[in-house]
Design an enzyme around this catalytic site. Sequence first.
Site, PDB file in Angstrom:
ATOM      1  N   SER A  14     -18.468  11.580 -17.437  1.00  0.00           N
ATOM      2  CA  SER A  14     -18.558  10.327 -18.522  1.00  0.00           C
ATOM      3  C   SER A  14     -18.913  11.042 -20.039  1.00  0.00           C
ATOM      4  O   SER A  14     -18.577  10.606 -21.021  1.00  0.00           O
ATOM      5  CB  SER A  14     -19.023   9.298 -18.414  1.00  0.00           C
ATOM      6  N   HIS A  60     -12.904   7.683 -15.719  1.00  0.00           N
ATOM      7  CA  HIS A  60     -12.411   8.362 -16.861  1.00  0.00           C
ATOM      8  C   HIS A  60     -10.843   8.909 -16.654  1.00  0.00           C
ATOM      9  O   HIS A  60     -10.351   9.055 -17.819  1.00  0.00           O
ATOM     10  CB  HIS A  60     -13.246   9.067 -17.695  1.00  0.00           C
ATOM     11  N   LYS A  73     -11.743   0.568 -18.694  1.00  0.00           N
ATOM     12  CA  LYS A  73     -11.599   1.797 -19.577  1.00  0.00           C
ATOM     13  C   LYS A  73      -9.849   1.618 -19.828  1.00  0.00           C
ATOM     14  O   LYS A  73      -9.882   0.699 -20.463  1.00  0.00           O
ATOM     15  CB  LYS A  73     -12.265   2.981 -19.006  1.00  0.00           C
TER      16      LYS A  73
HETATM   17  C1  PLP Z   1     -17.810   3.319 -16.735  1.00  0.00           C
HETATM   18  C2  PLP Z   1     -18.334   3.774 -15.556  1.00  0.00           C
HETATM   19  C3  PLP Z   1     -18.672   3.093 -14.585  1.00  0.00           C
HETATM   20  C4  PLP Z   1     -19.075   1.794 -14.561  1.00  0.00           C
HETATM   21  O1  PLP Z   1     -17.771   0.951 -14.968  1.00  0.00           O
HETATM   22  P1  PLP Z   1     -18.077  -0.520 -15.336  1.00  0.00           P
HETATM   23  O2  PLP Z   1     -16.952  -1.319 -14.912  1.00  0.00           O
HETATM   24  O3  PLP Z   1     -17.986  -0.486 -16.789  1.00  0.00           O
HETATM   25  O4  PLP Z   1     -19.243  -1.131 -14.665  1.00  0.00           O
HETATM   26  C5  PLP Z   1     -18.637   3.824 -13.286  1.00  0.00           C
HETATM   27  N1  PLP Z   1     -18.579   5.082 -13.261  1.00  0.00           N
HETATM   28  C6  PLP Z   1     -18.216   5.777 -13.956  1.00  0.00           C
HETATM   29  C7  PLP Z   1     -18.178   7.410 -13.984  1.00  0.00           C
HETATM   30  C8  PLP Z   1     -18.285   5.278 -15.291  1.00  0.00           C
HETATM   31  O5  PLP Z   1     -17.708   6.155 -16.502  1.00  0.00           O
END
Ligand code: PLP
Length: 377
Positions: free
Chosen positions: A174, A202, A234
């Site tokens: 991330s 991502h 996302k």
């Molecule tokens: C954003 C993210 C999360 C968290 O997900 P949410 O649905 O926002 O709680 C978990 N793992 C990774 C790798 C992320 O980038």
Amino acid sequence: MVDTRNWFKTLPHTRQRKLLASQRDGLKIKVNGQSLLNFSSNDYLGLSVNPQVCAAVHDAVNQHGLGSGASRLISGDDPLFHQFEQELAAWKGFESCLLVGSGMLANIGLMQILADRFTHVFADKLNHASLLDGVRLSGAKHLRYPHADLETLTQLLQQNTDDKRIIVSDGVFSMDGDAADVKELIQLAEDYDTLLVVDDAHGTGTLGEAGKGLIAGAGVAGHARLIEVGTLGKAFGSYGAYILGTEQMIEGLRQRMRTLIYSTALPVAVIAGAKEALGIIKIGALVHQLQDHVRYFLHHSKGLNLLPSISPIQPVMLGSDANALKASAALKEQGFFVPAIRPPTVAEGQSRLRITLSATHSQEEIKALTEALANCV
Ligand SMILES: *Cc1c(COP(=O)(O)O)cnc(C)c1O
């Protein structure tokens, strides 16, 4: 009276974080009344503001109301959850799927079930905080290997030969935007008889054929040793998360996962929006546009100190906190919102601007950003 002041230690000035009360306005973001082009959102395909997606949400709210009123295991479930789970599993190439509240809840609940104090977990140092916390809560022995260093991982696997072993990695990382070598990880899982958990929050909607993500792209989807986690927050432009695996694994989660059982089900409307979003992702046009944008950005950013990222996450490395803050402020003056990312989110001396591209940016906007960057860093 207990004095709680020392419980919340003050951070140095350059480390303080602020909740901005910013307002999103389509692809722009309003901060203190100033409207800025947003290059910091994970809404990679602009689906959070897509009219078709929003119409599906409106319809669902009119039909089902807002909150789901209870956990999925009591009365908060809905046929739409099951339909969407099947659609996601088929698209991703897995036997089965489980929808849960968020990525954070997915990883915490998942690791709590998979691991206990007799388990060894082998984890990439740059894994997302949710995986880190999940492993900590599980009480497992936590062995962290340097980022993407599969030689060290192999050594650790050779040295620690307990029965229950799990390799855990982000797919696309991330903060760095690079991708795990999932083929090699699967090979290690086979060679050393472990399970593999990959969180491709991502990569989904951004990489591979029609955005199926890293796992499908590597041809290892549905592998019997593999669990994939992803978020709807996302590229799907919605909220919530999913876990993919064999039918047997997913049934195990349905029975025991505490963050599923003891938490209110997602609103049906949120799932309706995500389902509409998946239909749009499948068409492929937005994903291709995003992938074109990444190439275009890289082509126009040759002078910048970038990390090797093929994803829409493009970090510009600036070293100190002060440098990153200064560059971020300079960009803001020119109308771009790109926050500085500093420790503890990243390691000391690795402060950066984390740029994220979206399919809905225009080439002109991306070019203008690269020119502004060249002037200010
Ligand atoms: C954003 C993210 C999360 C968290 O997900 P949410 O649905 O926002 O709680 C978990 N793992 C990774 C790798 C992320 O980038």
